[in-house]
Design a protein around this motif. Structure first.
Motif, PDB file in Angstrom:
ATOM      1  N   ALA A 469       0.845  -1.202   0.000  1.00 29.06           N
ATOM      2  CA  ALA A 469       0.000   0.000   0.000  1.00 29.06           C
ATOM      3  C   ALA A 469       0.874   1.244   0.000  1.00 29.06           C
ATOM      4  CB  ALA A 469      -0.916  -0.025   1.225  1.00 29.06           C
ATOM      5  N   ARG A 470       0.229   2.414   0.156  1.00 35.03           N
ATOM      6  CA  ARG A 470       0.962   3.680   0.132  1.00 35.03           C
ATOM      7  C   ARG A 470       0.449   4.607   1.227  1.00 35.03           C
ATOM      8  NH1 ARG A 470       1.385   6.744  -5.227  1.00 35.03           N
ATOM      9  NH2 ARG A 470       3.071   7.697  -4.022  1.00 35.03           N
ATOM     10  N   LEU A 471       0.339   4.071   2.448  1.00 30.21           N
ATOM     11  CA  LEU A 471      -0.176   4.888   3.544  1.00 30.21           C
ATOM     12  C   LEU A 471       0.809   5.988   3.933  1.00 30.21           C
ATOM     13  CD1 LEU A 471      -1.949   2.331   5.919  1.00 30.21           C
ATOM     14  CD2 LEU A 471      -2.876   3.628   3.995  1.00 30.21           C
ATOM     15  N   VAL A 472       2.112   5.688   3.973  1.00 29.86           N
ATOM     16  CA  VAL A 472       3.106   6.702   4.350  1.00 29.86           C
ATOM     17  C   VAL A 472       3.091   7.840   3.329  1.00 29.86           C
ATOM     18  CG1 VAL A 472       5.556   7.170   4.651  1.00 29.86           C
ATOM     19  CG2 VAL A 472       4.570   5.071   5.588  1.00 29.86           C
ATOM     20  N   ALA A 473       3.072   7.511   2.028  1.00 32.82           N
ATOM     21  CA  ALA A 473       3.044   8.536   0.987  1.00 32.82           C
ATOM     22  C   ALA A 473       1.760   9.358   1.062  1.00 32.82           C
ATOM     23  CB  ALA A 473       3.177   7.896  -0.389  1.00 32.82           C
ATOM     24  N   THR A 474       0.648   8.695   1.374  1.00 37.57           N
ATOM     25  CA  THR A 474      -0.630   9.401   1.488  1.00 37.57           C
ATOM     26  C   THR A 474      -0.626  10.346   2.675  1.00 37.57           C
ATOM     27  OG1 THR A 474      -1.770   7.513   0.483  1.00 37.57           O
ATOM     28  CG2 THR A 474      -3.118   9.099   1.677  1.00 37.57           C
ATOM     29  N   LEU A 475      -0.057   9.892   3.809  1.00 36.77           N
ATOM     30  CA  LEU A 475       0.030  10.754   4.992  1.00 36.77           C
ATOM     31  C   LEU A 475       0.859  11.991   4.686  1.00 36.77           C
ATOM     32  CD1 LEU A 475      -0.347  11.349   8.016  1.00 36.77           C
ATOM     33  CD2 LEU A 475       1.699   9.952   8.461  1.00 36.77           C
ATOM     34  N   ARG A 476       1.981  11.800   4.004  1.00 36.49           N
ATOM     35  CA  ARG A 476       2.849  12.936   3.667  1.00 36.49           C
ATOM     36  C   ARG A 476       2.091  13.963   2.812  1.00 36.49           C
ATOM     37  NH1 ARG A 476       8.258  12.572   3.206  1.00 36.49           N
ATOM     38  NH2 ARG A 476       8.113  10.315   2.829  1.00 36.49           N
ATOM     39  N   ALA A 477       1.434  13.492   1.759  1.00 32.58           N
ATOM     40  CA  ALA A 477       0.701  14.398   0.868  1.00 32.58           C
ATOM     41  C   ALA A 477      -0.467  15.068   1.602  1.00 32.58           C
ATOM     42  CB  ALA A 477       0.190  13.621  -0.341  1.00 32.58           C
ATOM     43  N   PHE A 478      -1.128  14.343   2.480  1.00 30.45           N
ATOM     44  CA  PHE A 478      -2.279  14.858   3.235  1.00 30.45           C
ATOM     45  C   PHE A 478      -1.848  15.993   4.163  1.00 30.45           C
ATOM     46  CE2 PHE A 478      -5.527  14.379   6.689  1.00 30.45           C
ATOM     47  CZ  PHE A 478      -6.653  14.648   5.916  1.00 30.45           C
TER      48      PHE A 478
END
Length: 545
Positions: A469-478
């Motif tokens: 998945a891409r939870l870390v990348a999503t958190l960063r962008a969020f």
């Protein structure tokens, strides 16, 4: 105009002749006349002939004469003249039907007319017609040659073509960052480029004009020629056909315009190349760390004396594009040198598809708001409008006085290297952001760094590893977009509902309110440390290899 089958029918010698098939093809061009003296004589035809026959050679093919029509059409024969009296008194219905279907004219010639009575006057008219075409072609060529030798640029040459054709004309040369449509019409220019690049719309090659093609789709029809595809792909010159198709004179104009503009483009490239070399030398000297302060001041003074618009302070940016082929690199170079210079930006092409931009730090620039990120994104977007680039990274310095541009260049390079090490493409890194890296990269605190990252991001990293998945990348962008689901979705190129689902997963795994002001700082610090950890691991892996 070319000499046609219809013109032959109007000759005195052809009185008493009539068209028995293929009337829609009377506009076919004639350049010669020949006599069919064997059943397979079509094998020796070269095209644009008016073929004559007594029908005696056709008797052996009586049951398959429709295939003869197909053979003649395939060889671009202008038409067939037949005598129907002595050997065959009528042609098979299948042959007549095929000629009508393929618009191939078949003319019944009175039996008393000798072939030489037809051949001689036709050849005389063809030769006279060719002479007139040569004279007209030479007149057109001379007009473009005079303009070229008088120093006319691309715009004047295209204006001449427009006046001769009385049609909208266009020049498209991506490698030269040059698109010109006369009269100017941005919408039409975009439609023309889309049509020319569309593989779904076939190109029709025009007879008698090698290299000239036509494309038609959705009410738009263009005739065009390509430049040398080896050095200038997707580069074309052409005209938009309006109510009527381009006539032979118009096509001759297009051919001669292409030749003249090819020479003009070569001259323009040579001049631009010399200017860019001088510009590169000037900019590279400005940022040379080995230059003394006195020498740098003297260099700046000389630049101002030569009319270079220099400012007191600059922001330096180094942009690197990835995986560019030769044509794309040339297009990028043209656009970076043409577009930013309008705003007094100093540009230098560097090795490995890298570009250095020195941007004036003025009150209107607004660099204090975002450090120059929006400005660099705008320049990259301008380049990408013409040439779609796969990936890029960029680094931006702090604003520096012109006397310290060596320091600005060093800062931009340092920031770019951090952007590259992060492994994230299409990312701009500010030099101001790298200070935290230097502070937190000391070896003595790396165990604490690892524990801190694990404490705040551990569940998300584990989930990403298990589920790809891409939870870390999503958190960063969020977090970077202040908790906006739609802005995050645009940045990640996914649907906003997907962002909502991922954020709900993050809440469930961390059991923390990630937008809480105090917790948000912890998460942002953990993301920075996470990037640093990945960079060190990549460097260590590189040393092992």
């Amino acid at each position: 105009m070319w000499f046609t089958v219809e013109d032959v029918l109007g000759m005195d010698v052809m009185q008493g002749s009539d068209v028995i098939a293929g009337r829609d093809g009377l506009g076919r061009n004639i350049k010669s006349v020949t006599v069919l003296d064997a059943p397979d004589a079509s094998l020796w035809l070269q095209g644009n002939e008016l073929a004559l026959t007594s029908t005696f050679p056709l008797i052996k093919r009586r049951s398959g004469l429709q295939t003869l029509v197909e053979e003649l059409v395939a060889r671009n024969v202008a038409g067939l003249g037949v005598k129907l009296h002595r050997y065959m008194t009528a042609l098979p219905p299948a042959m007549i039907a095929k000629a009508d279907e393929l618009a191939f004219p078949i003319i019944r010639v009175p039996d008393h007319i000798a072939w030489i009575q037809i051949i001689s006057p036709i050849l005389a008219l063809v030769l006279d017609n060719d002479v007139q075409h040569l004279i007209r072609s030479e007149e057109i060529r001379n007009q473009f040659t005079r303009q070229l030798f008088s120093g006319a640029g691309l715009e004047r040459l295209m204006a001449l073509l427009r006046s001769l054709l009385n049609m909208p004309v266009f020049l498209i040369s991506p490698g030269d960052a040059h698109t010109l449509l006369l009269p100017q019409d941005t919408t039409s220019a975009d439609k023309v480029q889309q049509l020319l690049r569309s593989a779904a719309v076939p190109a029709e090659h025009l007879a008698n004009y090698p290299g000239v093609m036509r494309k038609r789709d959705d009410g738009l029809s263009v005739v065009y020629m390509g430049f040398d595809q080896g050095t200038n792909p997707h580069a074309y010159i052409g005209a938009m056909e309006t109510e009527e198709q381009a006539d032979p004179t118009a096509l001759q104009c297009l051919v001669h315009a292409r030749d003249a503009i090819s020479m003009s483009l070569l001259q323009r490239r040579a001049s631009i190349s010399i200017a860019r070399e001088k510009n590169n030398e000037f900019v590279q000297t400005l940022v040379d760390a080995n230059l003394s302060a006195a020498a740098r001041k003297a260099h700046i003074t000389r630049g101002r004396e030569k009319g270079v618009p220099l400012h007191d302070r600059y922001l330096a940016a180094v942009i690197k594009f990835h995986n560019l082929d030769e044509h794309a690199l040339r297009a990028a170079t043209s656009l970076f040198h043409d577009k930013p210079n309008i705003e007094d930006v100093l540009v230098s092409s560097m090795d490995g598809a890298r570009f250095l931009l020195l941007i004036p730090d003025t009150d209107a620039a607004g660099f204090q708001i975002d450090g120059g990120v929006a400005c660099i994104e705008r320049y990259i977007a301008q380049v990408s409008e013409v040439q779609a680039f796969p990936d890029w990274n960029a680094g931006i310095s702090q604003p520096n006085a012109i006397i310290h541009l060596d320091r600005a260049f060093e800062q931009a390079e340092y920031a770019l290297n951090h952007s590259l090490k992060s492994g994230r493409k299409c990312q701009i890194k500010l030099h101001d952001e790298t200070g935290l890296y230097r502070l937190l990269s000391h070896p003595s605190i790396q165990n604490d760094v690892g524990r801190f990252v694990e404490e705040w991001l551990g569940p998300l990293m584990a989930y990403d590893r298990r589920r790809n998945a891409r939870l870390v990348a999503t958190l960063r962008a969020f977090l970077d977009r202040n908790g906006s689901y739609r802005e995050t979705a645009r940045a990640l190129h996914i649907h906003h509902n997907t962002v909502r689902y991922r954020i709900s997963q993050i809440y469930a795994l961390t059991r923390r309110e990630i937008l809480n002001s105090q917790l948000r700082l912890q998460y942002q610090l953990a993301l920075v440390l996470h990037d640093m950890t990945r960079e060190r691991e990549s460097e260590a892996e590189g040393r092992r290899l």
